[in-house]
Design an enzyme around this catalytic site. Structure first.
Site, PDB file in Angstrom:
ATOM      1  CG  LEU A 173     -12.228   6.014   4.488  1.00 19.41           C
ATOM      2  CD1 LEU A 173     -11.597   5.027   5.462  1.00 19.41           C
ATOM      3  CD2 LEU A 173     -12.953   7.105   5.244  1.00 19.41           C
TER       4      LEU A 173
ATOM      5  CG  ASP B 174      -2.020  -1.049   1.118  1.00 11.75           C
ATOM      6  OD1 ASP B 174      -2.217  -1.621   0.022  1.00 11.75           O
ATOM      7  OD2 ASP B 174      -2.673  -1.301   2.149  1.00 11.75           O
ATOM      8  CB  ALA B 175       3.942   2.158   1.875  1.00  9.31           C
ATOM      9  CD  GLU B 176       6.616  -1.404  -2.867  1.00  8.21           C
ATOM     10  OE1 GLU B 176       7.722  -1.582  -3.410  1.00  8.21           O
ATOM     11  OE2 GLU B 176       5.783  -2.320  -2.666  1.00  8.21           O
ATOM     12  CE1 TYR B 177      -2.448   2.034  -7.118  1.00 11.71           C
ATOM     13  CE2 TYR B 177      -3.155   3.494  -5.348  1.00 11.71           C
ATOM     14  CZ  TYR B 177      -3.305   3.007  -6.624  1.00 11.71           C
ATOM     15  OH  TYR B 177      -4.305   3.490  -7.412  1.00 11.71           O
TER      16      TYR B 177
ATOM     17  CD  GLU C 126     -13.142   3.224  13.012  1.00 10.72           C
ATOM     18  OE1 GLU C 126     -12.939   2.179  12.372  1.00 10.72           O
ATOM     19  OE2 GLU C 126     -14.010   3.338  13.876  1.00 10.72           O
TER      20      GLU C 126
ATOM     21  CE  LYS D 139      -7.903   4.381   3.569  1.00 15.12           C
ATOM     22  NZ  LYS D 139      -7.052   4.494   2.454  1.00 15.12           N
TER      23      LYS D 139
ATOM     24  NE  ARG E 199     -15.150   2.486  -1.922  1.00 13.81           N
ATOM     25  CZ  ARG E 199     -14.033   2.504  -1.218  1.00 13.81           C
ATOM     26  NH1 ARG E 199     -14.033   2.911   0.014  1.00 13.81           N
ATOM     27  NH2 ARG E 199     -12.898   2.116  -1.751  1.00 13.81           N
TER      28      ARG E 199
END
Length: 183
Positions: free
Chosen positions: A94, A44-47, A124, A126, A147
């Site tokens: 979000l 997720d961090a790389e994306y 809260e 994420k 979603r």
């Protein structure tokens, strides 16, 4: 005599356009791997790093924004593996918010979309994962949907029924009557 070398600003612009196109392609590929195949290749961090770079390029040069840019999307198309269901009201996505100014901008957007300033929030941290819209009728759980694209989601009711942390009936005070439908 004219030079065959393009002006420096053209070269810079061309490089930025190429980088934005490359980022759109890479991000679209990784969105597909994550949301459709459920088989991500990057963290997720790389994306997020790639996505944030594209956002910065598009903010600096708005002509780089394309309708198919990952920055213009919310969620993902519903999977073909599940029945599609329409949400009673649109589900938003979000966003990372790291400054007070960004929180205020987000709040103003919510107020504008809802058409009222009478808005309350529960916040809260994420945690990347899955958003589920739970629907209760007369206090009893009837449907759970992802979603999806915000308007249409996947019906995952049988899977949701197995999650022990999700109540199958609303916990109400003895004199309280459940609403007809709650989501």
């Amino acid at each position: 005599m004219r030079s065959s070398i393009p002006p420096r600003s053209f070269l810079a612009s061309s490089k930025v356009e190429k980088r934005a196109a490359e980022l759109r392609d890479v991000l679209t590929y990784h969105l597909y791997r994550y949301h459709v195949l459920d088989d991500p290749e990057v963290s997720d961090a790389e994306y997020d790093t790639l996505y944030d770079e594209l956002v910065r390029l598009e903010e600096a040069e708005p002509t780089l924004v394309t309708p198919d840019s990952p920055t213009q999307r919310v969620g993902a198309l519903p999977s073909e593996k599940f029945q599609k269901v329409e949400h009673p009201s649109p589900m938003g996505s979000l966003e990372k918010v790291t400054t007070d100014e960004a929180v205020e901008k987000w709040h103003q957007d919510v107020v504008k979309r809802l058409g009222t300033s009478n808005v309350a929030y529960v916040t809260e941290p994420k945690i990347d994962g899955l958003s589920i819209n739970l629907i209760y009728e007369d206090g009893v759980f009837v449907r759970g949907a992802t979603r999806g694209d915000g308007r249409l989601g996947e019906d995952v009711t049988p899977k949701v029924r197995k999650i022990k942390a999700i109540s199958m009936s609303m916990q109400l005070a003895k004199d309280e009557t459940p609403p007809a439908e709650t989501s």
